[in-house]
Design an enzyme around this catalytic site. Structure first.
Site, short mmCIF file in Angstrom:
data_model
loop_
_atom_site.label_atom_id
_atom_site.label_comp_id
_atom_site.label_asym_id
_atom_site.label_seq_id
_atom_site.Cartn_x
_atom_site.Cartn_y
_atom_site.Cartn_z
N HIS A 1 0.53 -0.63 0.03
CA HIS A 1 0.44 0.09 0.42
C HIS A 1 0.31 1.09 0.55
O HIS A 1 1.27 1.75 -0.68
CB HIS A 1 -1.19 0.21 1.45
CG HIS A 1 -1.83 -1.00 1.10
ND1 HIS A 1 -2.74 -1.35 0.87
CD2 HIS A 1 -1.59 -2.36 2.36
CE1 HIS A 1 -3.54 -2.58 0.79
NE2 HIS A 1 -2.55 -3.04 2.19
O1 RIB Z 1 -5.56 0.13 5.07
C1 RIB Z 1 -4.09 0.08 4.39
C2 RIB Z 1 -2.83 0.94 5.40
O2 RIB Z 1 -3.56 1.23 6.65
C3 RIB Z 1 -1.44 1.25 5.08
O3 RIB Z 1 -0.87 2.77 4.91
C4 RIB Z 1 -1.67 0.25 6.04
O4 RIB Z 1 -0.30 0.96 6.77
C5 RIB Z 1 -1.87 1.20 6.89
O5 RIB Z 1 -1.77 2.64 7.94
#
Ligand code: RIB
Ligand code: CA
Length: 343
Positions: free
Chosen positions: A266
């Site tokens: 992500h």
């Molecule tokens: O949904 C994924 C996000 O939420 C990423 O940034 C993970 O690190 C959490 O912060």
């Protein structure tokens, strides 16, 4: 020799495992000049996220990119003013159980107590130097929203764009069917940030904002076999083994919940967009944040209708990532965070 024009960056994190990978990617990318890392609670409590951030930064500078100037690390806020529980996803310490291995003498002294003065100083310096800063957020938008209230004109004068890992636009959420974690944790902050960047209260300039949501971040994966194989083939290199150990429990979660033989990248994708937007297809849409719905709190509501009124809506300005070149990004990511050229 071609002079590389670096993009000055402030990175706002809630260091967890993929934030750590995003930090390493930003540090080892010559296209970026990482000026400051500000921390928000989220994947773990604020203090643990601060510790994780200084530890990962210190380790990467030592083992991967010793010539890079250390960014300032500063403590921000907890989302919605509450201390989040350490998410099972990232392990009890937020770094897959290996945070203690990265501990070093004087780590606490490297955490600047408050983020806002650091951000103000970075932006003042940029303004004086005629530079424009890119802000990348990979956690809840609590810190950024507070800066829009604290220093709106400075942000408008010095920030060229905001890139957020967050939201789920045509994809389902990961906290509820409707909501992605970073938005869900502080939907009011996300709404403030979005309205500020869009210029809702002003007829004046807006700041381009782009969301890398689950629609694309669930499609970029670090595969367990790939990192285990890389570590086995390079036993004397520090980074492949570090990335393998850092991501083991994070991958176990993805295997349990999504049957994935790896983990989603992500936050590194959001960082990569500050380097090269062409990793994603980006569509301007009118986006609002649901802050109250019983079942939809934290939902990023995008108007994807193709009617003329929808297409001509002046609020149709928020960048939403709708597709990603996963192969190219995964190769780019692996080389940058391990320092090892692909075969
Ligand atoms: O949904 C994924 C996000 O939420 C990423 O940034 C993970 O690190 C959490 O912060
Ligand atoms: Ca994060």
């Amino acid at each position: 020799m071609k002079m590389l024009l670096q993009t000055p960056v402030i990175l706002d994190v809630d260091t967890g495992v993929d934030d750590a990978l995003g930090i390493i990617l930003a540090l080892n990318s010559p296209e970026l000049d990482l000026r400051a890392i500000t921390v928000c609670g989220g994947n773990n409590g604020l203090e643990q996220c601060c510790l994780n951030t200084v530890r990962v930064t210190h380790f990467a500078l030592k083992e991967l990119c010793p010539a890079v100037a250390a960014p300032v690390v500063a403590r921000g806020l907890n989302p919605g003013g509450k201390e989040p529980e350490g998410a099972a996803v990232h392990g009890g310490d937020g770094l897959g159980g290996i945070s203690h291995r990265l501990a070093f003498e004087g780590e606490d002294d490297l955490i600047v107590p408050q983020a806002a003065p650091v951000v103000r100083a970075v932006l003042d310096h940029a303004e004086a130097a005629g530079e424009k800063i890119t802000i990348v957020t990979t956690g809840p938008l609590t810190n950024f929203a507070s800066w829009t209230l604290d220093m709106p004109d400075l942000l408008l004068n010095t920030v060229s764009e905001v890139i957020c890992m967050g939201g789920a636009f045509r994809a389902g959420g990961n906290i509820t069917p409707a909501a992605e974690f970073n938005i869900y944790e502080d939907p009011s902050a996300a709404a403030v940030a979005l309205a500020f960047c869009r210029g809702d209260e002003r007829s004046g300039p807006a700041i381009p904002i782009t969301f890398a949501g689950l629609d694309v971040t669930h499609k970029v994966v670090l595969r367990r076999a790939v990192i285990e194989n890389l570590a086995a083939r390079h036993p004397h290199a520090a980074m492949p083994a570090f990335v393998r150990d850092l991501t083991t429990t994070y991958m176990d979660f993805y295997e349990r919940v999504r049957g994935l033989e790896g983990c989603a990248l992500h936050d590194p994708l959001a960082v990569a967009l500050a380097i090269d937007k062409s990793f994603c297809a980006i569509e301007p849409l009118h986006v609002e944040i649901e802050t109250r719905g019983e079942h939809t709190r934290g939902m990023t509501v995008a108007d994807t209708r193709d009617s003329l009124p929808a297409k001509q809506n002046p609020k149709r300005t928020t960048g939403v990532c709708t597709a990603v070149d996963a192969d190219r990004f995964e190769k780019f990511f692996l080389q940058r965070v391990t320092g090892i050229e692909a075969d």
